[in-house]
Enzyme design. Sequence first.
Site, short mmCIF file in Angstrom:
data_model
loop_
_atom_site.label_atom_id
_atom_site.label_comp_id
_atom_site.label_asym_id
_atom_site.label_seq_id
_atom_site.Cartn_x
_atom_site.Cartn_y
_atom_site.Cartn_z
N LYS A 259 5.66 12.01 -7.65
CA LYS A 259 4.52 12.52 -8.42
C LYS A 259 4.33 14.01 -8.15
O LYS A 259 3.99 14.78 -9.05
CB LYS A 259 3.25 11.73 -8.05
CG LYS A 259 3.28 10.31 -8.64
CD LYS A 259 2.23 9.39 -8.07
CE LYS A 259 2.44 7.97 -8.62
NZ LYS A 259 1.57 6.96 -8.04
N GLN B 285 -2.97 6.64 -3.54
CA GLN B 285 -1.80 5.76 -3.71
C GLN B 285 -2.13 4.35 -3.22
O GLN B 285 -2.54 4.15 -2.07
CB GLN B 285 -0.60 6.34 -2.94
CG GLN B 285 0.68 5.57 -3.13
CD GLN B 285 1.22 5.62 -4.56
OE1 GLN B 285 1.21 6.67 -5.20
NE2 GLN B 285 1.66 4.49 -5.08
N ASP C 26 -5.81 8.14 -12.47
CA ASP C 26 -5.16 6.83 -12.55
C ASP C 26 -5.90 5.93 -13.55
O ASP C 26 -5.40 4.87 -13.92
CB ASP C 26 -5.19 6.16 -11.17
CG ASP C 26 -3.78 5.97 -10.61
OD1 ASP C 26 -2.82 6.22 -11.35
OD2 ASP C 26 -3.68 5.56 -9.43
#
Length: 281
Positions: free
Chosen positions: A50, A94, A117
């Site tokens: 990422k 994460q 997200d």
Amino acid sequence: MSALILDGKEVAARVRAEVAEAVASLPYRPGLATVLVGDDPASQVYVRGKHRDASEVGFRSFHHEVPADTSQEELEDLIERLNADPEVDGILVQLPLPAGLDAEAAVERIDPAKDVDGLHPFNLGLLVLGRDGLRPCTPAGVVRLLDHYEIPIAGKRAVIVGRSFLVGRPLGLMLSERGVDATVTVAHSRSGDLAAITREADILVAAAGAARLIGAGHVKPGTTVIDVGINRVDGKLVGDVDFDPVAEVAGAITPVPGGVGPMTRAMLLANTLTAARRRRG
Ligand code: NAP
């Protein structure tokens, strides 16, 4: 094999190029912050990827790595600092978090405007309402892939195998949204005769996390098959779809790897750009 291969790598590269072009015309560099708790090797690989993506498109990226024994309070304090940091447009925690930490509470701490997200209850709520918001990356990537290949969705039957808040449920909402207009069935482990349900699909999305769950007998000829699953079998990555036999029947199919995975990463960049534009005007 007769199915058209839906090349997530290529479409993701296009999304990245679009984001990079947009960033180049901005008077600031959008900032993406990632939080990695513990030292899970798979999570480390994902987060590293990422960051590479973020710097390639011209974002600033801020990485925070904290030990697995970090307390919930310390984690949420870090998220609050990132919420307050004007250079940070997007925050990604994460997942999964190490045992003992509450992932839901951590995600709820993220400022919804920075929730790239798309998993904060506020953004999921906007999705239910059909209003603009940051959309979860994997379902958004699936829709983008279908759009890219001009797979007809309106009026079609979509069957999604899996009802997680991360993939199945939000994807069901997105495909049945007004203007997208699929008729959606969301199947799960208690659905009964799965093959009878999946054979109804014009678009079949497998998001169960069960290696090669979907075989040729689950697929009507000509169906578009999207394989979200990532499973490790004998050291090899395989999806939820038994690729070779299904590709003989399907009209189009995503490979694993190289299908939905790259799209998920690319949509994180698109969300970060959206978040930056909205926040900074
Ligand atoms: P999850 O939270 O474990 O949800 C799995 C869902 O599939 C559940 O709703 C479960 O039903 C259902 N299911 C499991 N086995 C089934 C079976 N044999 N028949 C029918 N339904 C079944 O998983 P997730 O987070 O949604 O992830 C799903 C898969 O996608 C995993 O392999 C994950 O690694 C992968 N993934 C990939 C990406 C990507 O970018 N490619 C992103 C996210 C996730 P119940 O609800 O009844 O338990």
